[in-house]
Design an enzyme around this catalytic site. Structure first.
Site, PDB file in Angstrom:
ATOM      1  N   GLU A   1       5.292  -7.392   1.825  1.00 60.19           N
ATOM      2  CA  GLU A   1       5.600  -7.102   0.396  1.00 60.19           C
ATOM      3  C   GLU A   1       6.643  -5.798   0.437  1.00 60.19           C
ATOM      4  OE1 GLU A   1       5.112  -8.824  -2.017  1.00 60.19           O
ATOM      5  OE2 GLU A   1       3.564 -10.418  -1.207  1.00 60.19           O
TER       6      GLU A   1
ATOM      7  N   TYR B   1       3.830  -4.049  -8.967  1.00 53.74           N
ATOM      8  CA  TYR B   1       3.727  -5.420  -8.178  1.00 53.74           C
ATOM      9  C   TYR B   1       2.902  -5.493  -7.028  1.00 53.74           C
ATOM     10  CZ  TYR B   1       5.271  -9.187  -5.243  1.00 53.74           C
ATOM     11  OH  TYR B   1       5.216 -10.045  -4.537  1.00 53.74           O
TER      12      TYR B   1
ATOM     13  N   ASP C   1       6.669  -9.899 -10.756  1.00 53.31           N
ATOM     14  CA  ASP C   1       8.253  -9.720 -10.062  1.00 53.31           C
ATOM     15  C   ASP C   1       9.335 -10.192 -10.861  1.00 53.31           C
ATOM     16  OD1 ASP C   1       8.000 -12.100  -9.390  1.00 53.31           O
ATOM     17  OD2 ASP C   1       8.647 -11.799  -7.297  1.00 53.31           O
TER      18      ASP C   1
END
Length: 347
Positions: free
Chosen positions: A36, A119, A137
């Site tokens: 991520e 996020y 996102d």
DNA sequence: AAGGCGGGGAC
DNA sequence: GTCCCAGCCTT
């Protein structure tokens, strides 16, 4: 079309069409976290080799935390946004020192870690720990804006709240991680910013943007007009206690205000070059001011004043007229001009 | 609320 | 050239 349609079909499509990515074959929070961070503002294609190299060099959070900072940065080379690498390292060390190497599982706790924002915290919490939080996102903004025909700007705080709330309502409570990835995958593979593949879209039949043929208008982004820098070269024709000024025309800044003869360019140019471009001899230059800077709403003005002591070279037909100091003082002028005249003592 | 950070790909 | 990308942090 109601929400179950969207969530159900997106999930089904995801199960059948998702890309086989390494961080999807694990529930290891460390690997999901690493992926991520790497994928923030970064395409999968670009980030994938970096992910592989990081996993090879640092198989777990302890190895990463123990690494020297330079080694982490070196592995990050070429990926951009280097603060991510520094935060990655800081986060790893923090997890090792304060959490015994175990990533926190709750959204609120993840959010406190460096480099983890709303996020990423939602992504980790849902994908690694099954927490029912919506990861929103750029893909999600786009997909939801189109499917529901939402015109709220996605880059304003109020608009963001609308999308966050909607995403949370849509979230599949049984498989939050898969659902979050489903929507993002849909945005990455089908509902792309340009030329979306609507013909293969699993939720096309319920999509407002598709029905209204408005996909290209959504999502809406509030105009964050970027600052344009303009370079103004003023030729101040003067002599005999007069200065030549003109009224600015409409359709530009400072409409109706008075300034001097102006040459605008892409960058700051030497005074000689400006003067020559008008067919005047450089010998006419009797003074050059430092650059004046002025901030407007969407423009930055850099102005330089070149004094021409000989009005003989006056460009005809430029609308220039002579003014005494008293007259010039009464004319409406941009503050930039007033400042210059005051600095030179003319006013 | 706005700006900075970055390299790469699509157009 | 412009816009966008699995955003976050600082002011």
């Amino acid at each position: 079309m109601d929400s179950p349609f969207f969530a159900t079909n997106a999930l089904k499509w995801y199960d059948e069409n998702r890309r086989d990515l390494p961080w999807r074959n694990t529930s290891d929070p460390y690997r999901i976290w690493l992926s991520e961070i790497i994928l923030q503002q970064t395409r999968v294609q670009q980030g994938l080799p970096y992910y592989q190299r990081f996993i090879a060099a640092f198989p777990d959070v302890f190895r990463l935390a123990a690494a020297p900072p330079d080694k982490v940065l070196r592995l990050w080379e070429g990926l951009g946004y280097y603060t991510r690498a520094r935060n990655l390292h800081a986060c790893a060390r923090l997890v090792v020192q304060n959490h015994q190497g175990v990533f926190p599982s709750r959204y609120e706790d993840l959010l406190r870690l460096p480099g983890i924002g709303p996020y990423t915290a939602a992504a980790i919490a849902s994908m690694a720990f099954g927490q029912a939080v919506a990861a929103v996102d750029g893909n999600v903004y786009r997909v939801l804006a189109r499917f529901f025909g939402l015109e709220q700007p996605i880059n304003s705080p109020s608009g963001k709240r609308v999308f966050q709330k909607l995403a949370h309502e849509l979230l599949d409570r049984q498989r939050p991680g898969a659902y979050n990835q489903a929507v993002m995958e849909l945005g990455a593979l089908v509902c792309t910013p340009k030329n979306p593949a609507c013909h293969t879209c699993p939720v096309r039949s319920g999509c407002r943007a598709f029905q209204l043929n408005r996909w290209h208008k959504l999502p809406v982004k509030a105009q964050t007009r970027k600052i344009r820098t303009r370079y103004l070269h003023y030729l101040v024709f003067s002599g005999g206690n007069r200065v030549y000024m003109k009224k600015r025309k409409a359709r530009d800044i400072w409409q109706g205000l008075y300034d001097f003869y102006c040459v605008e360019t892409n960058r700051l140019q030497p005074a000689e070059k400006i003067v020559k471009s008008l067919g005047l001899r450089p010998g006419y230059i009797s003074g050059v001011s430092p650059a004046y800077r002025h901030q407007l709403t969407h423009q930055k003005i850099v102005a330089r004043f070149v004094v021409i002591g000989n009005p003989a070279g006056l460009p005809a037909d430029a609308g220039l007229r002579p003014y005494t100091p008293a007259q010039a003082a009464r004319l409406p002028k941009p503050v930039l001009i007033t400042r210059y005249l005051a600095d030179t003592g003319f006013l």
